[in-house]
Motif scaffolding. Structure first.
Motif, PDB file in Angstrom:
ATOM      1  N   GLY A   1      21.960  -6.483 -20.015  1.00 44.97           N
ATOM      2  CA  GLY A   1      21.034  -6.875 -21.073  1.00 44.97           C
ATOM      3  C   GLY A   1      19.756  -6.064 -21.090  1.00 44.97           C
ATOM      4  N   LEU A   2      19.815  -4.815 -20.631  1.00 45.37           N
ATOM      5  CA  LEU A   2      18.635  -3.957 -20.571  1.00 45.37           C
ATOM      6  C   LEU A   2      18.724  -2.859 -21.627  1.00 45.37           C
ATOM      7  N   SER A   3      17.615  -2.583 -22.281  1.00 46.32           N
ATOM      8  CA  SER A   3      17.547  -1.481 -23.230  1.00 46.32           C
ATOM      9  C   SER A   3      17.064  -0.226 -22.512  1.00 46.32           C
ATOM     10  N   ILE A   4      17.703   0.898 -22.804  1.00 48.80           N
ATOM     11  CA  ILE A   4      17.285   2.166 -22.189  1.00 48.80           C
ATOM     12  C   ILE A   4      15.925   2.619 -22.716  1.00 48.80           C
ATOM     13  N   PHE A   5      15.440   1.984 -23.784  1.00 50.33           N
ATOM     14  CA  PHE A   5      14.162   2.388 -24.384  1.00 50.33           C
ATOM     15  C   PHE A   5      12.994   1.510 -23.931  1.00 50.33           C
ATOM     16  N   ASN A   6      13.254   0.490 -23.141  1.00 47.56           N
ATOM     17  CA  ASN A   6      12.176  -0.376 -22.658  1.00 47.56           C
ATOM     18  C   ASN A   6      11.919  -0.100 -21.182  1.00 47.56           C
ATOM     19  N   ASN A   7      10.956   0.775 -20.928  1.00 47.97           N
ATOM     20  CA  ASN A   7      10.682   1.188 -19.557  1.00 47.97           C
ATOM     21  C   ASN A   7       9.177   1.316 -19.353  1.00 47.97           C
ATOM     22  N   THR A   8       8.605   0.383 -18.596  1.00 42.24           N
ATOM     23  CA  THR A   8       7.164   0.376 -18.336  1.00 42.24           C
ATOM     24  C   THR A   8       6.878   0.836 -16.901  1.00 42.24           C
ATOM     25  N   TRP A   9       7.578   1.867 -16.472  1.00 38.39           N
ATOM     26  CA  TRP A   9       7.578   2.287 -15.061  1.00 38.39           C
ATOM     27  C   TRP A   9       6.186   2.585 -14.500  1.00 38.39           C
TER      28      TRP A   9
ATOM     29  N   THR B   1       0.833  -1.201   0.000  1.00 35.70           N
ATOM     30  CA  THR B   1       0.000   0.000   0.000  1.00 35.70           C
ATOM     31  C   THR B   1       0.868   1.251   0.000  1.00 35.70           C
ATOM     32  N   GLY B   2       0.267   2.347  -0.448  1.00 37.73           N
ATOM     33  CA  GLY B   2       0.962   3.627  -0.436  1.00 37.73           C
ATOM     34  C   GLY B   2       2.174   3.674  -1.347  1.00 37.73           C
ATOM     35  N   MET B   3       2.127   2.955  -2.460  1.00 40.01           N
ATOM     36  CA  MET B   3       3.255   2.885  -3.383  1.00 40.01           C
ATOM     37  C   MET B   3       3.173   4.037  -4.394  1.00 40.01           C
ATOM     38  N   LYS B   4       4.304   4.690  -4.661  1.00 40.49           N
ATOM     39  CA  LYS B   4       4.359   5.797  -5.613  1.00 40.49           C
ATOM     40  C   LYS B   4       5.497   5.557  -6.601  1.00 40.49           C
ATOM     41  N   PHE B   5       5.237   5.861  -7.885  1.00 45.79           N
ATOM     42  CA  PHE B   5       6.229   5.570  -8.919  1.00 45.79           C
ATOM     43  C   PHE B   5       6.482   6.789  -9.804  1.00 45.79           C
ATOM     44  N   GLY B   6       7.742   6.930 -10.210  1.00 44.99           N
ATOM     45  CA  GLY B   6       8.144   7.944 -11.175  1.00 44.99           C
ATOM     46  C   GLY B   6       9.115   7.326 -12.165  1.00 44.99           C
ATOM     47  N   CYS B   7       9.439   8.079 -13.224  1.00 44.79           N
ATOM     48  CA  CYS B   7      10.356   7.575 -14.244  1.00 44.79           C
ATOM     49  C   CYS B   7      11.804   7.722 -13.783  1.00 44.79           C
ATOM     50  N   PHE B   8      12.562   6.648 -13.928  1.00 47.32           N
ATOM     51  CA  PHE B   8      14.002   6.618 -13.614  1.00 47.32           C
ATOM     52  C   PHE B   8      14.698   7.792 -14.298  1.00 47.32           C
ATOM     53  N   GLN B   9      15.502   8.528 -13.535  1.00 48.10           N
ATOM     54  CA  GLN B   9      16.347   9.566 -14.120  1.00 48.10           C
ATOM     55  C   GLN B   9      17.646   9.656 -13.326  1.00 48.10           C
TER      56      GLN B   9
ATOM     57  N   GLN C   1       6.005  16.368 -25.769  1.00 51.33           N
ATOM     58  CA  GLN C   1       6.274  15.435 -24.680  1.00 51.33           C
ATOM     59  C   GLN C   1       6.501  14.026 -25.220  1.00 51.33           C
ATOM     60  N   LEU C   2       7.489  13.370 -24.635  1.00 52.06           N
ATOM     61  CA  LEU C   2       7.777  11.974 -24.977  1.00 52.06           C
ATOM     62  C   LEU C   2       6.890  11.091 -24.111  1.00 52.06           C
ATOM     63  N   VAL C   3       5.978  10.369 -24.736  1.00 52.41           N
ATOM     64  CA  VAL C   3       5.013   9.562 -23.991  1.00 52.41           C
ATOM     65  C   VAL C   3       5.597   8.202 -23.634  1.00 52.41           C
ATOM     66  N   GLN C   4       6.150   7.501 -24.643  1.00 49.59           N
ATOM     67  CA  GLN C   4       6.699   6.165 -24.401  1.00 49.59           C
ATOM     68  C   GLN C   4       7.707   5.818 -25.485  1.00 49.59           C
TER      69      GLN C   4
ATOM     70  N   THR D   1       9.899   9.684 -19.787  1.00 46.20           N
ATOM     71  CA  THR D   1       8.617   9.524 -20.485  1.00 46.20           C
ATOM     72  C   THR D   1       7.449   9.856 -19.561  1.00 46.20           C
ATOM     73  N   ARG D   2       6.304  10.211 -20.189  1.00 42.38           N
ATOM     74  CA  ARG D   2       5.090  10.506 -19.415  1.00 42.38           C
ATOM     75  C   ARG D   2       4.420   9.231 -18.926  1.00 42.38           C
ATOM     76  N   GLY D   3       4.663   8.125 -19.604  1.00 43.29           N
ATOM     77  CA  GLY D   3       4.024   6.882 -19.204  1.00 43.29           C
ATOM     78  C   GLY D   3       2.511   6.992 -19.304  1.00 43.29           C
TER      79      GLY D   3
END
Length: 359
Positions: free
Chosen positions: A172-180, A150-158, A272-275, A233-235
Motif C-alpha cells: 500500500g505504498l506509493s513510489i511518489f510519497n517519500n519524505t526521506w 545520534t550520528g544518524m545519516k539519511f539518503g534517498c532510497f534507490q 533536478q527532481l526536488v520532490q 529526489t533532492r529532498g
C-alpha cells in the motif's frame, strides 16, 4: 404422544441393516469435525519470521517468503540481512555493525538500541530510539522520527529488483510519497545536530553490498540510481536555482508511466527532481492549488489521485512546458505558466499535500 413404557415395534425386514447403516453414517459425521475458514489458513511459525542472535552471517528471505507478515530482527552482529519481500511491520533491536535491506513495510519499522548499521528501508513509518550511527537510504511515506539517537545519516532510497514494484503495491505504498529528508527529532540537543544527510555522491552498494550467498543471489538486484523503483529526489538539500516548476498528472491508465517519462526527460537535460507526491484532491483543493485553471482540472479529480513533480534549475518552466507539449500533447497536465508563478504553485500544492497526509 409416545409412552415411556410402550412396547418397541419390531423392525421390518431389512430394517436392522438400515439401522446399522444409519449408525455408521452418524459415527462418520461425528468423526468429521466442522471446518472453518481460519482452520484452513497456513500455520505461522514465528521462527520463519525472526533473525535472532546471529553473528558474521549472511541471511535473508526471498520474494514471496514473508508475504505481509510481521518480522523481527534482534541481537545480530556483523551480519548482512536482506528481506526481499513486503511485510506488515519490522522491529530491529540491539543490532551492531549490520548491513540491512528491508523491502516495503506496510506499517512501521522501529530500530531500537542499534549502532553502526547501514540500511536500505522502504516503509510507511520510520522510527529509531536509542540508536547511534545509523546510515539509511530511506523511502518513508510519513515524517521519519528519531528519538534519543545520534550520528544518524539519511539518503534517498534507490534500489531495484523485478518483484519490488508489485511489493510496493502489496504494502500500500506509493513510489511518489517519500519524505526521506524531512526528519523530526523528538529529543534535540541545543547546539548539536543528531542527524544529517548522506553525501549526494553516496552509492548504495558501498553501504549495503549485493548479497553474496547462492540462495540470495537469485534476486536480480540493481543499485543503479537510474533503475531505482523510487524516483531519486533532492529532498531538503539546498536547491541549485531559484527557479522551480510544478507539473501535475491526473489519474488515468498511464499516469505513473507518464510521470516517470517526464522525470527521465527533465533529469537527462540537467534539471533536478526536488520532490514528488501522490495524493487525492477535491474540488476545493483544486481551487486553492490551481486557482484560475481549477475548473479545467476538477472533472479529472474523480478518477483518482494526482501525481505532482517539482523540478529545479534555470529554465525549468520553459523546458517542462516544451517537453509536455511535445510528448504528452494528448494528456491533460497542469504545468506552471511562468517562473514568477511557479514558486507559488509549488508552495500551494505541497502545503495542501502535507496537510492532507497529516505531515
Amino acid at each position: 404422544m409416545g409412552c415411556f413404557f410402550s412396547r418397541r415395534r419390531k423392525p421390518a425386514q431389512g430394517g436392522q441393516q438400515q439401522l446399522q447403516g444409519a449408525g455408521q453414517d452418524a459415527a462418520a459425521s461425528e468423526q468429521k469435525a466442522p471446518q472453518y475458514s481460519w482452520d484452513l489458513r497456513a500455520k505461522i511459525d514465528p521462527k520463519d519470521y525472526t533473525f535472532s542472535g546471529l553473528k558474521n552471517e549472511t541471511v535473508g528471505r526471498l520474494p514471496g517468503k514473508v508475504a505481509g507478515q510481521q518480522f523481527v530482527i534482534q541481537d545480530c552482529e556483523d551480519c548482512k540481512i536482506y528481506i526481499f519481500d513486503h511485510s506488515a511491520t519490522i522491529t530491529i533491536d540491539d543490532c551492531v555493525n549490520c548491513q540491512i535491506f528491508l523491502g516495503p513495510i506496510k506499517g512501521s519499522v522501529f530500530f531500537r538500541d542499534c549502532k553502526d548499521c547501514k540500511c536500505v528501508v522502504a516503509c510507511q513509518q520510520f522510527r529509531t530510539r536509542d540508536c547511534r550511527k545509523l546510515e539509511v537510504f530511506l523511502c518513508c511515506a510519513t515524517q521519519p522520527i528519531i528519538e534519543s539517537s545520534t550520528g544518524m545519516k539519511f539518503g534517498c532510497f534507490q534500489y531495484y529488483y523485478p518483484e519490488l514494484a508489485l511489493q510496493f503495491k502489496d504494502a500500500g505504498l506509493s513510489i511518489f510519497n517519500n519524505t526521506w529528508s524531512n526528519i523530526h527529532d523528538f529529543t534535540p540537543v541545543s547546539g548539536e545536530n543528531n542527524w544529517g544527510l548522506l553525501p549526494e555522491t553516496a552509492v548504495v552498494q558501498d553501504y549495503v553490498p549485493l548479497p553474496s550467498s547462492e540462495e540470495l543471489k537469485v534476486v536480480r538486484v540493481s543499485t543503479d540510481a537510474t533503475k531505482s523503483i523510487i524516483p531519486i529526489t533532492r529532498g531538503q538539500r539546498q536547491k541549485n536555482s531559484d527557479e522551480s516548476c510544478l507539473a501535475v498528472f491526473f489519474a488515468g491508465d498511464y499516469t505513473t508511466a507518464n510521470a516517470r517519462k517526464l522525470i527521465d526527460e527533465m533529469t537527462s537535460k540537467g534539471f533536478q527532481l526536488v520532490q514528488t507526491k501522490e495524493v487525492l484532491m477535491k474540488a476545493e483543493d483544486a481551487h486553492r492549488v490551481f486557482q484560475q485553471s481549477a475548473l479545467e482540472f476538477i472533472p479529472l479529480l474523480e478518477k483518482g489521485p494526482v501525481i505532482a513533480l517539482e523540478f529545479n534549475g534555470d529554465g525549468a518552466v520553459e523546458q517542462c512546458q516544451s517537453t509536455i507539449n511535445e510528448i504528452f500533447s494528448g494528456t491533460k497536465v497542469f504545468v506552471s505558466e511562468s517562473k514568477a508563478s511557479a514558486s507559488q504553485d509549488v508552495d500551494n500544492f505541497y502545503n495542501f499535500a502535507d496537510v492532507q497526509m497529516g505531515m
